[in-house]
Design a protein around this motif. Structure first.
Motif, PDB file in Angstrom:
ATOM      1  N   PRO A 163       0.362  92.577  26.726  1.00  0.00           N
ATOM      2  CA  PRO A 163       0.386  93.156  28.085  1.00  0.00           C
ATOM      3  C   PRO A 163      -0.833  92.722  28.887  1.00  0.00           C
ATOM      4  O   PRO A 163      -1.933  92.575  28.339  1.00  0.00           O
ATOM      5  CB  PRO A 163       0.372  94.674  27.813  1.00  0.00           C
ATOM      6  N   GLY A 164      -0.638  92.530  30.165  1.00  0.00           N
ATOM      7  CA  GLY A 164      -1.752  92.168  31.018  1.00  0.00           C
ATOM      8  C   GLY A 164      -2.726  93.319  31.176  1.00  0.00           C
ATOM      9  O   GLY A 164      -2.345  94.495  31.138  1.00  0.00           O
ATOM     10  N   THR A 165      -3.990  92.985  31.362  1.00  0.00           N
ATOM     11  CA  THR A 165      -5.027  94.000  31.563  1.00  0.00           C
ATOM     12  C   THR A 165      -5.557  93.982  32.997  1.00  0.00           C
ATOM     13  O   THR A 165      -6.199  94.938  33.423  1.00  0.00           O
ATOM     14  CB  THR A 165      -6.219  93.762  30.613  1.00  0.00           C
ATOM     15  N   GLY A 166      -5.311  92.883  33.719  1.00  0.00           N
ATOM     16  CA  GLY A 166      -5.885  92.741  35.055  1.00  0.00           C
ATOM     17  C   GLY A 166      -7.350  92.385  35.045  1.00  0.00           C
ATOM     18  O   GLY A 166      -7.983  92.315  36.096  1.00  0.00           O
ATOM     19  N   LEU A 167      -7.910  92.138  33.864  1.00  0.00           N
ATOM     20  CA  LEU A 167      -9.329  91.816  33.716  1.00  0.00           C
ATOM     21  C   LEU A 167      -9.466  90.408  33.149  1.00  0.00           C
ATOM     22  O   LEU A 167      -8.911  90.100  32.085  1.00  0.00           O
ATOM     23  CB  LEU A 167     -10.016  92.814  32.795  1.00  0.00           C
ATOM     24  N   VAL A 168     -10.226  89.563  33.844  1.00  0.00           N
ATOM     25  CA  VAL A 168     -10.306  88.156  33.461  1.00  0.00           C
ATOM     26  C   VAL A 168     -11.729  87.638  33.613  1.00  0.00           C
ATOM     27  O   VAL A 168     -12.602  88.302  34.180  1.00  0.00           O
ATOM     28  CB  VAL A 168      -9.365  87.284  34.331  1.00  0.00           C
ATOM     29  N   ARG A 169     -11.935  86.442  33.106  1.00  0.00           N
ATOM     30  CA  ARG A 169     -13.149  85.688  33.372  1.00  0.00           C
ATOM     31  C   ARG A 169     -12.739  84.366  33.986  1.00  0.00           C
ATOM     32  O   ARG A 169     -11.920  83.642  33.404  1.00  0.00           O
ATOM     33  CB  ARG A 169     -13.955  85.444  32.101  1.00  0.00           C
ATOM     34  N   ILE A 170     -13.256  84.049  35.147  1.00  0.00           N
ATOM     35  CA  ILE A 170     -12.963  82.809  35.857  1.00  0.00           C
ATOM     36  C   ILE A 170     -14.266  82.046  36.038  1.00  0.00           C
ATOM     37  O   ILE A 170     -15.264  82.602  36.498  1.00  0.00           O
ATOM     38  CB  ILE A 170     -12.311  83.093  37.224  1.00  0.00           C
ATOM     39  N   ALA A 171     -14.257  80.771  35.654  1.00  0.00           N
ATOM     40  CA  ALA A 171     -15.437  79.923  35.817  1.00  0.00           C
ATOM     41  C   ALA A 171     -14.987  78.477  35.726  1.00  0.00           C
ATOM     42  O   ALA A 171     -13.890  78.170  35.249  1.00  0.00           O
ATOM     43  CB  ALA A 171     -16.473  80.223  34.743  1.00  0.00           C
ATOM     44  N   GLU A 172     -15.849  77.575  36.172  1.00  0.00           N
ATOM     45  CA  GLU A 172     -15.534  76.159  36.029  1.00  0.00           C
ATOM     46  C   GLU A 172     -15.300  75.824  34.566  1.00  0.00           C
ATOM     47  O   GLU A 172     -14.389  75.071  34.218  1.00  0.00           O
ATOM     48  CB  GLU A 172     -16.667  75.304  36.601  1.00  0.00           C
ATOM     49  N   THR A 173     -16.134  76.398  33.702  1.00  0.00           N
ATOM     50  CA  THR A 173     -15.966  76.273  32.256  1.00  0.00           C
ATOM     51  C   THR A 173     -16.202  77.648  31.649  1.00  0.00           C
ATOM     52  O   THR A 173     -17.288  78.208  31.800  1.00  0.00           O
ATOM     53  CB  THR A 173     -16.951  75.264  31.654  1.00  0.00           C
ATOM     54  N   THR A 174     -15.200  78.179  30.962  1.00  0.00           N
ATOM     55  CA  THR A 174     -15.317  79.521  30.380  1.00  0.00           C
ATOM     56  C   THR A 174     -15.647  79.490  28.893  1.00  0.00           C
ATOM     57  O   THR A 174     -16.070  80.498  28.344  1.00  0.00           O
ATOM     58  CB  THR A 174     -13.996  80.287  30.545  1.00  0.00           C
ATOM     59  N   GLY A 175     -15.407  78.369  28.239  1.00  0.00           N
ATOM     60  CA  GLY A 175     -15.401  78.377  26.785  1.00  0.00           C
ATOM     61  C   GLY A 175     -14.047  78.836  26.293  1.00  0.00           C
ATOM     62  O   GLY A 175     -13.196  79.293  27.065  1.00  0.00           O
ATOM     63  N   ARG A 176     -13.823  78.700  25.022  1.00  0.00           N
ATOM     64  CA  ARG A 176     -12.524  79.023  24.442  1.00  0.00           C
ATOM     65  C   ARG A 176     -12.215  80.509  24.556  1.00  0.00           C
ATOM     66  O   ARG A 176     -13.115  81.353  24.502  1.00  0.00           O
ATOM     67  CB  ARG A 176     -12.473  78.601  22.974  1.00  0.00           C
ATOM     68  N   GLY A 177     -10.931  80.829  24.686  1.00  0.00           N
ATOM     69  CA  GLY A 177     -10.507  82.214  24.769  1.00  0.00           C
ATOM     70  C   GLY A 177      -9.024  82.286  25.039  1.00  0.00           C
ATOM     71  O   GLY A 177      -8.380  81.280  25.363  1.00  0.00           O
ATOM     72  N   ALA A 178      -8.482  83.470  24.911  1.00  0.00           N
ATOM     73  CA  ALA A 178      -7.059  83.699  25.131  1.00  0.00           C
ATOM     74  C   ALA A 178      -6.864  84.507  26.406  1.00  0.00           C
ATOM     75  O   ALA A 178      -7.810  85.111  26.934  1.00  0.00           O
ATOM     76  CB  ALA A 178      -6.448  84.436  23.937  1.00  0.00           C
ATOM     77  N   ILE A 179      -5.628  84.536  26.873  1.00  0.00           N
ATOM     78  CA  ILE A 179      -5.300  85.325  28.056  1.00  0.00           C
ATOM     79  C   ILE A 179      -3.807  85.624  28.050  1.00  0.00           C
ATOM     80  O   ILE A 179      -2.987  84.753  27.752  1.00  0.00           O
ATOM     81  CB  ILE A 179      -5.695  84.584  29.358  1.00  0.00           C
ATOM     82  N   PRO A 180      -3.412  86.871  28.347  1.00  0.00           N
ATOM     83  CA  PRO A 180      -1.982  87.175  28.449  1.00  0.00           C
ATOM     84  C   PRO A 180      -1.344  86.412  29.614  1.00  0.00           C
ATOM     85  O   PRO A 180      -1.962  86.235  30.677  1.00  0.00           O
ATOM     86  CB  PRO A 180      -1.952  88.689  28.704  1.00  0.00           C
ATOM     87  N   ARG A 181      -0.123  86.007  29.422  1.00  0.00           N
ATOM     88  CA  ARG A 181       0.602  85.314  30.496  1.00  0.00           C
ATOM     89  C   ARG A 181       0.698  86.196  31.747  1.00  0.00           C
ATOM     90  O   ARG A 181       0.681  85.684  32.859  1.00  0.00           O
ATOM     91  CB  ARG A 181       1.991  84.913  30.007  1.00  0.00           C
ATOM     92  N   ALA A 182       0.804  87.510  31.541  1.00  0.00           N
ATOM     93  CA  ALA A 182       0.883  88.415  32.694  1.00  0.00           C
ATOM     94  C   ALA A 182      -0.371  88.330  33.549  1.00  0.00           C
ATOM     95  O   ALA A 182      -0.301  88.425  34.782  1.00  0.00           O
ATOM     96  CB  ALA A 182       1.105  89.848  32.218  1.00  0.00           C
ATOM     97  N   ASP A 183      -1.522  88.141  32.931  1.00  0.00           N
ATOM     98  CA  ASP A 183      -2.756  88.014  33.706  1.00  0.00           C
ATOM     99  C   ASP A 183      -2.843  86.656  34.394  1.00  0.00           C
ATOM    100  O   ASP A 183      -3.410  86.559  35.491  1.00  0.00           O
ATOM    101  CB  ASP A 183      -3.970  88.245  32.808  1.00  0.00           C
ATOM    102  N   VAL A 184      -2.304  85.618  33.767  1.00  0.00           N
ATOM    103  CA  VAL A 184      -2.246  84.322  34.446  1.00  0.00           C
ATOM    104  C   VAL A 184      -1.387  84.437  35.697  1.00  0.00           C
ATOM    105  O   VAL A 184      -1.749  83.937  36.774  1.00  0.00           O
ATOM    106  CB  VAL A 184      -1.698  83.231  33.509  1.00  0.00           C
ATOM    107  N   ALA A 185      -0.245  85.110  35.586  1.00  0.00           N
ATOM    108  CA  ALA A 185       0.624  85.297  36.751  1.00  0.00           C
ATOM    109  C   ALA A 185      -0.107  86.052  37.856  1.00  0.00           C
ATOM    110  O   ALA A 185       0.017  85.720  39.043  1.00  0.00           O
ATOM    111  CB  ALA A 185       1.895  86.037  36.346  1.00  0.00           C
TER     112      ALA A 185
END
Length: 216
Positions: A163-185
């Motif tokens: 499930p999406g959380t609505g909480l993300v990290r955005i940067a030119e380079t974030t380093g490795r990590g995962a993200i729910p598709r709902a948050d990408v949307a």
């Protein structure tokens, strides 16, 4: 706003279509398989059947005439070989950009891949994955070189169906990590709503900042 999404039956695309339709925007998805149309209609999107591996730019442009923005969310998908990474992840993205320019659509949002330009990945990964990363990198470079489109390139980390959380990290380079598709949307929706996000390329993974604030 009217948005046309390439790869309209993909998981991220369906989520974005639902977000757009639920607030009253007009949204259409480009699909290759007509049997998928019902899934788009179920989330409030119109299905447009067109094969981006076979169509011409003028064919696609004819479907974009009234669009305010296009989103490239297509992909060759798991199980495809290196050749289709080129014909879908690179060539179809470029074809959509050509069509958008021909149709007078000024806004293009690209769903790319984290670390797409990192050539240190070339060692230790299988050839199909490397073909995918190279295809994304080359498509992104084509987008950045264009002057006729206001392009944003979004590079998500490892995708999950959590499930999406609505909480993300955005940067030119974030380093490795995962993200729910709902948050990408949700990030894609925010990008479409924010003209100042044009001409940006950024990575996005799960984090602790609300999407709007993270996008800035």
């Amino acid at each position: 706003m009217r948005v046309v999404i390439a790869g309209g039956h993909g998981k991220i695309a369906l989520l974005l279509e639902q977000l757009l339709a639920s607030r009253g925007d007009s949204v259409a998805g480009l699909i290759r398989n007509p049997t998928q149309a019902a899934d788009l209609e179920a989330v409030g999107a119109t299905a447009i059947v067109v094969d981006l591996e076979q169509a011409s730019a003028s064919d696609v442009a004819s479907q974009l005439r009234d669009a305010d923005a296009v989103v490239f969310a297509a992909g060759a998908g798991p199980g495809s070989g290196a050749a289709r990474k080129q014909t879908v992840d690179r060539d179809a993205a470029i074809l959509l950009a050509d069509a958008a320019e021909a149709a007078g659509v000024g806004r293009y949002v690209m769903v790319s891949a984290i670390s797409a330009d990192d050539r240190s990945l070339d060692a230790g990964y299988d050839p199909v994955f490397l073909a995918y990363i190279q295809a994304k990198s080359e498509a992104d470079a084509d987008m950045r070189a264009r002057t006729g489109l206001k392009t944003t390139i979004v590079r998500p980390g490892r995708l999950t169906d959590d499930p999406g959380t609505g909480l993300v990290r955005i940067a030119e380079t974030t380093g490795r990590g995962a993200i729910p598709r709902a948050d990408v949307a949700a990030v894609l929706l925010a990008v479409l709503d924010n003209p100042e996000s044009a001409a940006r390329t950024f990575e996005v993974i799960s984090g602790d900042t609300p999407v709007g604030a993270a996008l800035g």
